[in-house]
Each structure stands twice: as C-alpha cells, then as structure tokens.
Motif scaffolding. Structure first.
Motif, PDB file in Angstrom:
ATOM      1  N   CYS A 110       0.813  -1.219   0.000  1.00 46.41           N
ATOM      2  CA  CYS A 110       0.000   0.000   0.000  1.00 46.41           C
ATOM      3  C   CYS A 110       0.849   1.274   0.000  1.00 46.41           C
ATOM      4  CB  CYS A 110      -0.947   0.014   1.196  1.00 46.41           C
ATOM      5  SG  CYS A 110      -0.130   0.055   2.817  1.00 46.41           S
ATOM      6  N   TYR A 111       2.160   1.145   0.277  1.00 49.91           N
ATOM      7  CA  TYR A 111       3.040   2.313   0.250  1.00 49.91           C
ATOM      8  C   TYR A 111       3.860   2.399  -1.034  1.00 49.91           C
ATOM      9  CZ  TYR A 111       1.943   3.047   5.169  1.00 49.91           C
ATOM     10  OH  TYR A 111       1.289   3.291   6.351  1.00 49.91           O
ATOM     11  N   SER A 112       3.635   1.486  -1.971  1.00 45.87           N
ATOM     12  CA  SER A 112       4.390   1.526  -3.220  1.00 45.87           C
ATOM     13  C   SER A 112       3.867   2.589  -4.173  1.00 45.87           C
ATOM     14  CB  SER A 112       4.346   0.162  -3.901  1.00 45.87           C
ATOM     15  OG  SER A 112       3.015  -0.166  -4.271  1.00 45.87           O
ATOM     16  N   VAL A 113       2.644   3.008  -3.975  1.00 39.17           N
ATOM     17  CA  VAL A 113       2.020   4.020  -4.829  1.00 39.17           C
ATOM     18  C   VAL A 113       0.970   4.735  -3.994  1.00 39.17           C
ATOM     19  CG1 VAL A 113       0.277   2.406  -5.667  1.00 39.17           C
ATOM     20  CG2 VAL A 113       0.885   4.370  -7.076  1.00 39.17           C
ATOM     21  N   SER A 114       0.701   5.999  -4.313  1.00 37.19           N
ATOM     22  CA  SER A 114      -0.307   6.744  -3.556  1.00 37.19           C
ATOM     23  C   SER A 114      -1.701   6.430  -4.084  1.00 37.19           C
ATOM     24  CB  SER A 114      -0.052   8.248  -3.671  1.00 37.19           C
ATOM     25  OG  SER A 114      -0.326   8.692  -4.990  1.00 37.19           O
ATOM     26  N   PRO A 115      -2.721   6.558  -3.257  1.00 38.00           N
ATOM     27  CA  PRO A 115      -4.082   6.344  -3.740  1.00 38.00           C
ATOM     28  C   PRO A 115      -4.431   7.247  -4.925  1.00 38.00           C
ATOM     29  CG  PRO A 115      -4.045   6.427  -1.335  1.00 38.00           C
ATOM     30  CD  PRO A 115      -2.680   6.803  -1.792  1.00 38.00           C
ATOM     31  N   ARG A 116      -3.986   8.488  -4.888  1.00 39.49           N
ATOM     32  CA  ARG A 116      -4.312   9.414  -5.980  1.00 39.49           C
ATOM     33  C   ARG A 116      -3.667   8.974  -7.289  1.00 39.49           C
ATOM     34  NH1 ARG A 116      -5.896  14.685  -6.361  1.00 39.49           N
ATOM     35  NH2 ARG A 116      -7.304  14.018  -4.688  1.00 39.49           N
ATOM     36  N   ARG A 117      -2.413   8.555  -7.248  1.00 39.34           N
ATOM     37  CA  ARG A 117      -1.749   8.118  -8.474  1.00 39.34           C
ATOM     38  C   ARG A 117      -2.467   6.906  -9.073  1.00 39.34           C
ATOM     39  NH1 ARG A 117       3.719   8.207 -10.659  1.00 39.34           N
ATOM     40  NH2 ARG A 117       4.429   9.431  -8.860  1.00 39.34           N
ATOM     41  N   ALA A 118      -2.869   5.973  -8.202  1.00 37.90           N
ATOM     42  CA  ALA A 118      -3.546   4.772  -8.691  1.00 37.90           C
ATOM     43  C   ALA A 118      -4.889   5.108  -9.339  1.00 37.90           C
ATOM     44  CB  ALA A 118      -3.743   3.781  -7.546  1.00 37.90           C
ATOM     45  N   TRP A 135      -6.947   5.275   1.427  1.00 37.01           N
ATOM     46  CA  TRP A 135      -7.360   4.569   0.225  1.00 37.01           C
ATOM     47  C   TRP A 135      -8.869   4.613   0.042  1.00 37.01           C
ATOM     48  CZ3 TRP A 135      -4.362   2.746  -3.605  1.00 37.01           C
ATOM     49  CH2 TRP A 135      -2.980   2.685  -3.357  1.00 37.01           C
ATOM     50  N   VAL A 136      -9.607   4.364   1.098  1.00 37.56           N
ATOM     51  CA  VAL A 136     -11.061   4.362   0.947  1.00 37.56           C
ATOM     52  C   VAL A 136     -11.580   5.760   0.650  1.00 37.56           C
ATOM     53  CG1 VAL A 136     -11.665   4.682   3.397  1.00 37.56           C
ATOM     54  CG2 VAL A 136     -13.197   3.407   1.900  1.00 37.56           C
ATOM     55  N   MET A 137     -10.950   6.793   1.197  1.00 37.09           N
ATOM     56  CA  MET A 137     -11.394   8.155   0.933  1.00 37.09           C
ATOM     57  C   MET A 137     -11.154   8.549  -0.520  1.00 37.09           C
ATOM     58  SD  MET A 137     -12.766   8.832   3.727  1.00 37.09           S
ATOM     59  CE  MET A 137     -13.259  10.508   3.305  1.00 37.09           C
ATOM     60  N   GLU A 138     -10.106   8.011  -1.116  1.00 34.55           N
ATOM     61  CA  GLU A 138      -9.847   8.278  -2.534  1.00 34.55           C
ATOM     62  C   GLU A 138     -10.767   7.463  -3.420  1.00 34.55           C
ATOM     63  OE1 GLU A 138      -8.324  10.337  -5.535  1.00 34.55           O
ATOM     64  OE2 GLU A 138      -7.592  10.620  -3.484  1.00 34.55           O
ATOM     65  N   MET A 139     -11.018   6.222  -3.030  1.00 32.39           N
ATOM     66  CA  MET A 139     -11.811   5.340  -3.880  1.00 32.39           C
ATOM     67  C   MET A 139     -13.281   5.721  -3.930  1.00 32.39           C
ATOM     68  SD  MET A 139     -10.174   1.500  -3.492  1.00 32.39           S
ATOM     69  CE  MET A 139     -10.321   1.395  -1.718  1.00 32.39           C
ATOM     70  N   ILE A 140     -13.804   6.302  -2.861  1.00 30.15           N
ATOM     71  CA  ILE A 140     -15.227   6.649  -2.885  1.00 30.15           C
ATOM     72  C   ILE A 140     -15.529   7.702  -3.942  1.00 30.15           C
ATOM     73  CG2 ILE A 140     -15.615   6.002  -0.490  1.00 30.15           C
ATOM     74  CD1 ILE A 140     -15.495   8.951   0.253  1.00 30.15           C
ATOM     75  N   LEU A 157     -17.343   0.423  -7.533  1.00 26.48           N
ATOM     76  CA  LEU A 157     -16.540  -0.656  -6.967  1.00 26.48           C
ATOM     77  C   LEU A 157     -17.428  -1.784  -6.443  1.00 26.48           C
ATOM     78  CD1 LEU A 157     -13.483  -1.261  -6.336  1.00 26.48           C
ATOM     79  CD2 LEU A 157     -14.023  -0.611  -3.980  1.00 26.48           C
ATOM     80  N   GLU A 158     -17.060  -3.021  -6.793  1.00 24.83           N
ATOM     81  CA  GLU A 158     -17.850  -4.172  -6.410  1.00 24.83           C
ATOM     82  C   GLU A 158     -17.114  -5.127  -5.476  1.00 24.83           C
ATOM     83  OE1 GLU A 158     -19.017  -6.054 -10.008  1.00 24.83           O
ATOM     84  OE2 GLU A 158     -20.351  -4.425 -10.643  1.00 24.83           O
ATOM     85  N   LYS A 159     -15.761  -5.164  -5.571  1.00 29.71           N
ATOM     86  CA  LYS A 159     -14.999  -6.152  -4.810  1.00 29.71           C
ATOM     87  C   LYS A 159     -13.815  -5.485  -4.126  1.00 29.71           C
ATOM     88  CE  LYS A 159     -16.051  -9.755  -8.247  1.00 29.71           C
ATOM     89  NZ  LYS A 159     -15.456 -10.771  -9.162  1.00 29.71           N
ATOM     90  N   HIS A 179     -21.469   2.868   2.859  1.00 31.83           N
ATOM     91  CA  HIS A 179     -22.392   3.920   2.449  1.00 31.83           C
ATOM     92  C   HIS A 179     -22.110   4.445   1.042  1.00 31.83           C
ATOM     93  CE1 HIS A 179     -23.311   4.151   6.816  1.00 31.83           C
ATOM     94  NE2 HIS A 179     -24.479   4.620   6.409  1.00 31.83           N
ATOM     95  N   SER A 180     -20.914   4.172   0.513  1.00 26.86           N
ATOM     96  CA  SER A 180     -20.493   4.825  -0.729  1.00 26.86           C
ATOM     97  C   SER A 180     -20.621   3.951  -1.966  1.00 26.86           C
ATOM     98  CB  SER A 180     -19.038   5.295  -0.598  1.00 26.86           C
ATOM     99  OG  SER A 180     -18.879   6.169   0.496  1.00 26.86           O
ATOM    100  N   PHE A 181     -20.411   2.660  -1.849  1.00 25.37           N
ATOM    101  CA  PHE A 181     -20.399   1.791  -3.019  1.00 25.37           C
ATOM    102  C   PHE A 181     -21.735   1.067  -3.125  1.00 25.37           C
ATOM    103  CE2 PHE A 181     -15.781   1.602  -1.612  1.00 25.37           C
ATOM    104  CZ  PHE A 181     -15.398   2.636  -2.448  1.00 25.37           C
ATOM    105  N   VAL A 182     -22.613   1.597  -3.948  1.00 25.91           N
ATOM    106  CA  VAL A 182     -23.993   1.100  -3.998  1.00 25.91           C
ATOM    107  C   VAL A 182     -24.084  -0.291  -4.622  1.00 25.91           C
ATOM    108  CG1 VAL A 182     -25.011   3.391  -4.030  1.00 25.91           C
ATOM    109  CG2 VAL A 182     -24.346   2.329  -6.186  1.00 25.91           C
ATOM    110  N   ASN A 183     -23.124  -0.656  -5.450  1.00 25.15           N
ATOM    111  CA  ASN A 183     -23.155  -1.970  -6.098  1.00 25.15           C
ATOM    112  C   ASN A 183     -22.174  -2.952  -5.462  1.00 25.15           C
ATOM    113  OD1 ASN A 183     -25.049  -1.137  -8.090  1.00 25.15           O
ATOM    114  ND2 ASN A 183     -23.390  -0.141  -9.233  1.00 25.15           N
TER     115      ASN A 183
END
Length: 605
Positions: free
Chosen positions: A82-90, A125-130, A136-138, A156-160
């Motif tokens: 999880c430290y090899s790349v930032s959430p934003r870059r991914a 990570w979750v704050m970036e992904m929402i 997101l499903e998995k 609350h964020s990933f409806v599917n």
C-alpha cells in the motif's frame, strides 16, 4: 488476479492483439485523420480479454498508446504494498476499476515481529476510492489497519458493492461488521479470515436484511465472541445461493446440525467447535444424515475443540472431499485414519503434527492426488523431539508425487528425506521446511542441511517460493543462487556463515521479489551486493542481523525509488552491544517517496 506466469491462451491473445494493431494501423493511416484514436479503440476491445496482471503490465510498457488503452480497460487493480504508490496516483491512472486487492504489512507481522501501530492504514485509500470508483464491487484487504469508520464509509459509498474479504486485518470490531451487513444490500461475499475483530457487543448478524440476502460466502471463524445463532440461522435459511459457510467456535454441534439441514447445498463448510453444547439436545441430532445430505460438500474446515467421538459423522462426505483442514483439531493418528482412508480425491490437507509420522504415512497411502500439505506444530517449543520428522516427509514424498506445495514444521530432519522429496515431487512450486530449533543438523549424520535444500532448487524446476531452516552454511545459499532462477519469495533464519551467503542469493536469484531474513550473520557488504536488484523487489526484510545504520543509509542514497525504513521497537539490542546495528530493516520500492504516517519509532533514511 493470479501471480502465475502468462498462460498459453493469454500469450496467444497478446500475439493476436499485436497483429491486429499492426493491421489496423496500416489501414487507418490511410482512412482516418485520427489513426491513434482508432488504434486505441481497437486495442481496448482486445485487451478486455487479457486477465493476467503480469501480461497487462507488459502491454502497458509497449508505448504511450498501449499504456493508455491498458489503463482504461483494467477492471481489477492489484497493489502488493500500500506504500508503493499513492491512492491518488492509482486512481488517476486506472479509472474503470471494479475490483481492488490491497496489501499492507509484510508477512512477518503475523509473528509479532512488527509493532501493531506501524501503519498500513486503509483510511486514505477508501477516501480516494469513494470518489474515483463509485462502481466498486470487490475489495480484498490483507494485513491492513481498518477501522469501523472505514467500513462505514465503504458501505455507504459503493452502492453496487458485492464482495468484501479481510485477511489478517485489524482495527475494527462488530460495529463495523454491522454497518456492512445492513448497508450492502447486494453483498455476495463477506469473508473474515484470521482477522482481529473486537467485541463491541453489537449483534452484527441480525443486521442483515430479514427478507433475504444474496450471500454466496460467509466466513467468520476468526471472530472470537459469541453470536446470535437465531440470526445466523435466519441468514442461512434465507440465502439460497449460499455455498461457503465457516462459523466460529461458539457454534456447537447441535447448532451446526440445524444449519446443515437449512443449507444442504453447501460446498464449503467450517464447522466451528465440533463439540456438543453443555446441555445437548435430546435426542442427539443425527449428524451423519446431515452430512450425507450435503452431497455437494468438497471442502471441510473448523473442528475447533474437537471431540473425536463425533468425527465419524463426516465419513459420508469423505469420498468427495478435495480440501480438508484439521489445523485446529488435536487428533491422533488412530483418530485420523478412519477419516483419511476414504479421502481419495483430497488435494489440500492442513493438519496438526499431533497425527505423528504414522498419520502422515496414512495420508501418503491414500491421497495420491494431494497437491498441497501443511503440517503445523501443536507445541512450537524447542525442548522435545517433536511428533513428526523426516520419516513423515519421506512417506509423503513417496506416496504423493503430484505435490505442488508443502509447509512442514518439525524438529528432526535429514538430507536424505529432503532429497527424496526433490526427486519424487518435481512439480513442487512451494517448499517451506521449518525445522524448529536453531542450527539443527541432519539428525542421522550431523551434517548441515545444505545438500537437501540444494537438491530442492536443482530438481524442482518450477519452484517459486522457498523457506529454509536448520544448520545451513554458505554452500546452501550458493545452491539457491545458482539454481533458484524462478524463486520469487525466499525466507530464512539462523542460517549462513558470512556475507557471501546473502551475496550468492542477491546476485543469482534474478526473479527474487520478496526476501525475509532473521538472525543471520549478514552485514553491510552483503546488503550492498543487492544494489543492482532492489528496484525490482517488492521488499527486503532483515531483523537482528549485522547491518548498520550507515550501510542502510548508503542503500537509501544509491537506489532511487526505494524506501529504507529502520526501527527498533522491542529493544532487542542490549546495552554494551554495537548501538549502530539496525534491529529491523524494511526496504521496499515506491513511486511516492517516504510515507507521511510513519510512527516515531520508524526512521526513514
């Protein structure tokens, strides 16, 4: 998401993609004012069928156009650190992701060799992904620090959202589980595997929809607190698609019977305690009939606090079982034999060493299709000779010649037994032999174990993971460096004579990605021998070796995009010893530079 090498189908597909792109480029150069755009559109339609992430990584390196097309068609994102790349870059690069695998702490965290507050937080990570991955499903998290708030934000964020798997994670409790159960209406997989779940006295199982669920897999055998069995029974009854169920030790045999009657369609079952309640039902439930009715059952696990008298209940399903986990069942060889003698289809077997060499001989006599074996110690102390030895390993090597993976804990071993395994089981991909006790030689000859491990790397041409132990000299590491050309993960402790041992490995194992070292005489010179390779490795872990702060600093200065963390948190170096010696070194590659959440005991060079 497999780490296997490119399959023949994927290789053919990649070749076809290249040919199609060449043809399209030739045509569109004449017909379209935007040939690159047409090329990318065609390439995207081809790449959606390319599933191996290693193949996709190779495709993305061809040129900028392929890089863009690959990013737009990648639906599954795998991040091994999880430290090899930032959430934003991914998220900036991969915009259409529906499945994420995210791993945090290195494996040694499982053995209390890393402080619990080291890091690997899921929150950024979750704050970036929402925001980036609304569809997101998995989500698969391993050795991450996950809070109840993180789970709430996710739910609350990933409806599917459909699948959540938490492996060896910590930081959350039943409060977070309750939010996931209540908000993720389409949840199909909810697996908690070896996770640390705090008891908030919240009845999380009752939070699933009363009308029914989409659950296909529910695993919570690691949850160490009582549950609401009536709520669980209701979930099982109203989840017609449920195939996998692993319950915790608070589910008794009487209750297990009720669950099995409700769900005869199960293919995977984790039994819980496998002992009757303090006030057993009258009359006693017919477990034999319940197991016999589960005609699709192929995987059995659980068996915590096992009462051997009840093991005959599983006899009806033994003929179809392909995976059996007895790693919590303290049973003897005599109690194992009636079960194992009918398991002719068994491919995966985990067990405690309480079955002794005699039990392993019974396995070897019956399970000719066995592919994976793990033998765990009931007592990991060094004061006794141990119940399993080279005798059991020799039997397995002679009887289970299709073996591909083995983890074997013992206290006595011989080179002859290990050599026998290398010749009888040439398809081995994983060989982990853990001889409990420091510097244990061949018990018959008193010689180092060099020749045994040398035979493994020489004869097992598919070997990708190796763990060595016992009395080992630099000769063993010279064999590994010379013949272990496909080894990606290597672990050793209390081994080697000098810096040359590590140099042989770092200079010879060109595909090495993960290297774990404990209590070995390797110093700065050995560390410097890997300068050419560290940028290709996922991580290097060294604890209680002879590496100094200055040596670590040199590595940090000379290798770009490699992070060097050193820390001492357990005060293992006593007064009077060389204070410049590093207690723990953790080196890993990163596109982002030093992390911002390092605790005070971590020094990033």
């Amino acid at each position: 998401m497999s780490e296997a090498q490119m399959s023949e189908d994927d290789a053919d597909l990649a070749a076809a993609a290249a040919a199609a792109v060449v043809n399209i480029r030739t045509t569109t150069d004449y017909l379209s004012p935007y040939p690159d755009q047409v090329l990318e559109n065609v390439l995207e339609n081809v790449l959606i069928f390319l599933t191996s992430r290693r193949d996709r990584n190779a495709v993305s390196l061809v040129c900028k156009s392929w890089y863009r097309a690959e990013a737009l068609t990648r639906s599954e994102l795998y991040i091994g650190n999880c430290y090899s790349v930032s959430p934003r870059r991914a998220t900036d690069r991969f915009k259409r992701v529906r499945s994420v695998v995210l791993k945090g702490k290195p494996r040694f965290a499982d053995f209390s060799l890393m402080p619990p507050d080291w890091g690997a937080h899921f929150e950024p990570w979750v704050m970036e992904m929402i925001n980036a991955y609304c569809g997101l499903e998995k989500l698969y998290l391993k050795r991450m620090s996950v809070t109840d708030d993180d789970l709430s934000v996710m739910a609350h964020s990933f409806v599917n959202f459909k699948e959540l798997v938490l492996v060896c994670c910590e930081g959350f409790g039943t409060t977070g589980l309750a939010v996931v159960a209540s908000k993720c209406k389409q949840l199909q997989v909810f697996d908690l595997i070896e996770a640390e779940v705090s008891d908030d006295e919240v009845d999380w199982l009752s939070c699933f929809p009363e009308s029914g669920t989409c659950l296909e897999s529910l695993i919570f055998d690691c949850v160490e607190c009582p549950i609401n069995f009536e709520a669980l029974e209701n979930i099982v009854a109203k989840s017609p698609a449920l195939k996998k169920l692993r319950v915790n030790r608070y589910v008794t045999l009487d209750q297990l019977h009720r669950l099995m009657v409700r769900a005869p369609q199960l293919t995977h079952l984790g039994t819980g305690s496998f002992s009757p309640s303090e006030n057993p039902a009258e009359p006693e439930p017919d477990l034999v009939s319940a197991f016999a009715a589960c005609r699709s059952l192929v995987c059995l696990s659980g068996f915590r606090e096992t009462v051997p008298d009840y093991l005959p209940a599983v006899y009806p399903v033994c003929a179809n079982i392909t995976s059996l986990n007895f790693s919590y069942a303290n049973i003897t060889a005599a109690e194992l034999k009636p079960v194992i003698r009918n398991c002719h289809k068994l491919q995966i077997f985990w067990v405690l060493d309480s079955i002794c060499d005699e039990g392993l001989q019974a396995v070897a006599a019956t399970c000719k299709d066995l592919r994976e074996l793990r033998v765990f110690p009931l007592d990991a102390s060094e004061v006794n000779d141990g119940p399993v030895s080279d005798v059991g390993l020799q039997a397995i090597s002679e009887g289970c010649k299709k073996l591909q993976s083995i983890l074997y804990f013992c206290q006595q071993m011989t080179n002859a037994a290990v050599i026998s395994m290398s010749t009888n089981c040439p398809d081995l991909e994983v060989f982990r032999l853990c001889i409990i006790g420091r510097y244990r030689p061949d018990r018959s000859t008193g010689e180092p174990m060099d020749e045994g491990f040398g035979a493994i790397v020489k004869n097992c041409k598919k070997l990708t993971r190796l763990a060595v132990s016992g009395l080992l000299t630099d000769r063993a590491f010279s064999y590994i460096g010379q013949y272990g050309k496909l080894v990606r993960t290597l672990s050793f402790a209390f081994a080697g004579d000098s810096d040359m041992g590590l140099k042989y490995v770092l200079e010879g194992c060109s595909k090495l990605e993960k290297l774990e070292i404990r209590d070995c005489p390797f110093g700065d010179e050995a560390l410097r021998s890997g300068l050419h390779h560290y940028h290709n490795m996922r991580f290097l872990w060294m604890s209680t070796c002879r590496v100094t702060s200055q040596g670590c600093r040199e590595i940090a200065q000379q290798v770009p995009r490699v992070i060097v963390e050193v820390f001492r948190w357990n005060q293992s170096i006593q007064e009077g010893e060389n204070s410049d010696l590093v207690d723990t070194l953790y080196l890993y590659r990163s596109l982002e530079g030093p992390r911002a959440d390092a605790p005070k005991f971590v020094n990033i060079l």
